[in-house]
Write an enzyme that holds these catalytic residues in place. Structure first.
Site, PDB file in Angstrom:
ATOM      1  N   GLY A 165       2.581  32.471  49.551  1.00  0.00           N
ATOM      2  CA  GLY A 165       1.642  33.579  49.377  1.00  0.00           C
ATOM      3  C   GLY A 165       1.092  34.063  50.698  1.00  0.00           C
ATOM      4  O   GLY A 165       1.844  34.319  51.642  1.00  0.00           O
ATOM      5  N   GLU A 166      -0.247  34.143  50.785  1.00  0.00           N
ATOM      6  CA  GLU A 166      -0.805  34.710  52.013  1.00  0.00           C
ATOM      7  C   GLU A 166      -0.689  33.755  53.202  1.00  0.00           C
ATOM      8  O   GLU A 166      -1.120  34.083  54.306  1.00  0.00           O
ATOM      9  CB  GLU A 166      -2.253  35.175  51.798  1.00  0.00           C
ATOM     10  CG  GLU A 166      -3.180  34.129  51.303  1.00  0.00           C
ATOM     11  CD  GLU A 166      -4.585  34.698  51.053  1.00  0.00           C
ATOM     12  OE1 GLU A 166      -4.960  35.659  51.725  1.00  0.00           O
ATOM     13  OE2 GLU A 166      -5.281  34.161  50.181  1.00  0.00           O
ATOM     14  N   ASP A 177       8.618  39.031  44.667  1.00  0.00           N
ATOM     15  CA  ASP A 177       9.825  39.827  44.375  1.00  0.00           C
ATOM     16  C   ASP A 177      10.142  40.792  45.518  1.00  0.00           C
ATOM     17  O   ASP A 177      11.304  40.979  45.875  1.00  0.00           O
ATOM     18  CB  ASP A 177       9.626  40.639  43.086  1.00  0.00           C
ATOM     19  CG  ASP A 177       9.219  39.749  41.939  1.00  0.00           C
ATOM     20  OD1 ASP A 177       9.812  38.680  41.793  1.00  0.00           O
ATOM     21  OD2 ASP A 177       8.286  40.125  41.207  1.00  0.00           O
ATOM     22  N   GLY A 226       2.357  32.662  54.176  1.00  0.00           N
ATOM     23  CA  GLY A 226       3.689  32.827  54.751  1.00  0.00           C
ATOM     24  C   GLY A 226       4.788  32.166  53.939  1.00  0.00           C
ATOM     25  O   GLY A 226       4.635  31.925  52.744  1.00  0.00           O
TER      26      GLY A 226
HETATM   27  P1  AMP Z   1       5.639  37.969  41.549  1.00  0.00           P
HETATM   28  O1  AMP Z   1       6.520  38.525  42.622  1.00  0.00           O
HETATM   29  O2  AMP Z   1       5.876  36.506  41.363  1.00  0.00           O
HETATM   30  O3  AMP Z   1       4.206  38.344  41.713  1.00  0.00           O
HETATM   31  O4  AMP Z   1       6.168  38.629  40.182  1.00  0.00           O
HETATM   32  C1  AMP Z   1       5.411  39.511  39.398  1.00  0.00           C
HETATM   33  C2  AMP Z   1       6.257  40.126  38.323  1.00  0.00           C
HETATM   34  O5  AMP Z   1       6.869  39.121  37.514  1.00  0.00           O
HETATM   35  C3  AMP Z   1       5.434  40.978  37.373  1.00  0.00           C
HETATM   36  O6  AMP Z   1       5.676  42.339  37.624  1.00  0.00           O
HETATM   37  C4  AMP Z   1       5.867  40.556  35.969  1.00  0.00           C
HETATM   38  O7  AMP Z   1       6.288  41.637  35.162  1.00  0.00           O
HETATM   39  C5  AMP Z   1       7.022  39.607  36.209  1.00  0.00           C
HETATM   40  N1  AMP Z   1       6.990  38.444  35.302  1.00  0.00           N
HETATM   41  C6  AMP Z   1       5.905  37.772  34.843  1.00  0.00           C
HETATM   42  N2  AMP Z   1       6.281  36.760  34.028  1.00  0.00           N
HETATM   43  C7  AMP Z   1       7.637  36.790  33.968  1.00  0.00           C
HETATM   44  C8  AMP Z   1       8.634  36.008  33.307  1.00  0.00           C
HETATM   45  N3  AMP Z   1       8.298  34.961  32.538  1.00  0.00           N
HETATM   46  N4  AMP Z   1       9.936  36.338  33.488  1.00  0.00           N
HETATM   47  C9  AMP Z   1      10.276  37.381  34.280  1.00  0.00           C
HETATM   48  N5  AMP Z   1       9.395  38.153  34.928  1.00  0.00           N
HETATM   49  C10 AMP Z   1       8.094  37.871  34.795  1.00  0.00           C
END
Ligand code: AMP
Length: 308
Positions: free
Chosen positions: A206-207, A237, A209
């Site tokens: 996370g923040e 993501d 790194g």
């Molecule tokens: P992150 O990059 O880890 O913050 O991912 C956030 C994204 O993950 C959000 O936009 C959600 O729509 C998606 N998300 C949350 N739970 C799940 C899951 N169980 N499976 C797939 N995608 C998810």
């Protein structure tokens, strides 16, 4: 023209609350964040599913980034995947309130022929059984990368272990790596993940790194110190999308390229968290990316001790 990156993952409508505000049913999903981040470096082929409640302007936005949507199905009468969550002042921890798989529950991904030759594959966060179905349709990939989260570590562990056996690189945040391996030390957790299959493991903190473990070496990249964080959703993501997009653009998977890719991943993530949903990525330019990459170089640069 760089080789395309094939991405499968959630396409979502997210409802998110952070100390900076709140949004409802906004564009989200691992495939959307990572696809848009990767599109700054390489063409993207997306695999996913939405319901007919998914606003057409979201598909338009993805297309406007040059993203190929031939692998995205729209289910008539179906409801799009929905995730609801909130963040307290510890912005590294997402608290899930609700996960509705909806159209993802019965999704059977079938790759368009053009996708089967993909060389760079990112299995973004979604049911690991779907990640495996996509992977098995790609004929001769050069680099395969996966991500996941606690929901699947708890609910689909065996399929996830199968994915890990088959990929070159695994992304996980520190808590997920500890949860999956049962190791409290992040270093031991990363080594335990490598023993499950992937030669390279990238632990997102996370923040604080990210750490890249490859063979028996590791590399630490800081995260960019931001004054204003609006919404951490999609940081992981957009990090992964920036990473694999940069690797595809370079066309090589050497250790030096992977290190730079970690920094580009951090750059994309640092922009993403400045706005809700994918809003900051909508106005992002190549010049913004380049100048933040240089700023990263400044903050992480050390002189050799013998030169001081
Ligand atoms: P992150 O990059 O880890 O913050 O991912 C956030 C994204 O993950 C959000 O936009 C959600 O729509 C998606 N998300 C949350 N739970 C799940 C899951 N169980 N499976 C797939 N995608 C998810």
């Amino acid at each position: 023209m760089p080789a395309p990156v094939l991405i499968v993952g959630s396409m979502a409508l997210d409802s998110v609350k952070t100390p900076a505000g709140e949004v409802k049913d906004t564009l989200g999903g691992a495939a959307d964040y990572s696809g848009v981040a990767a599109s700054f470096f390489a063409p993207v082929q997306l695999v996913g599913v939405v319901g007919d409640d998914f606003p057409p302007e979201h598909l338009e936005f993805l297309r406007s980034r040059g993203i190929d949507l031939a692998g995205v199905q729209t289910v008539a009468g179906g409801k799009t995947f929905r995730w609801a969550g909130y963040y307290d002042f510890d912005l590294n921890v997402a608290h899930t309130l609700d996960t509705q798989l909806n159209v993802f529950a019965d999704f059977q991904p079938t790759l368009p022929d053009a996708y089967k030759q993909a060389k760079y594959v990112f299995l973004a966060n979604i049911d690991p059984a779907l990640q495996l179905q996509v992977l098995s349709q790609v004929e001769d990939p050069l680099l395969t990368v996966c991500d996941t989260m606690n929901f699947w570590i708890e609910g689909k562990r065996d399929a996830l272990l199968e994915v890990l056996k088959r990929v070159d690189i695994a992304f996980m945040n520190d808590a997920e790596a500890r949860q999956l391996t049962g190791q409290l030390s992040v270093i031991k957790a990363a080594r335990a993940l490598q023993a499950l299959g992937p030669k390279t493991v990238i632990i997102k903190k996370g923040e604080h790194g990210a750490l890249l473990f490859s063979g028996d070496t590791h590399f630490a990249a800081p995260s960019f110190p931001l004054e204003d964080i609006t919404d951490p959703t999609g940081a992981g993501d957009s990090f992964a999308g920036g990473f694999i997009g940069y690797v595809a653009a370079q066309g090589d998977t050497s250790a030096a390229t992977l290190k730079k890719a970690v920094v580009y991943g951090s750059v994309l993530a640092s922009f993403n968290v400045e706005g809700f949903s994918l809003n900051r990525l909508r106005t992002l330019t190549q010049a913004d990316i380049d100048s933040r990459y240089r700023a990263f170089q400044e903050i992480a640069h050390f002189e050799d001790i013998s030169l001081i």
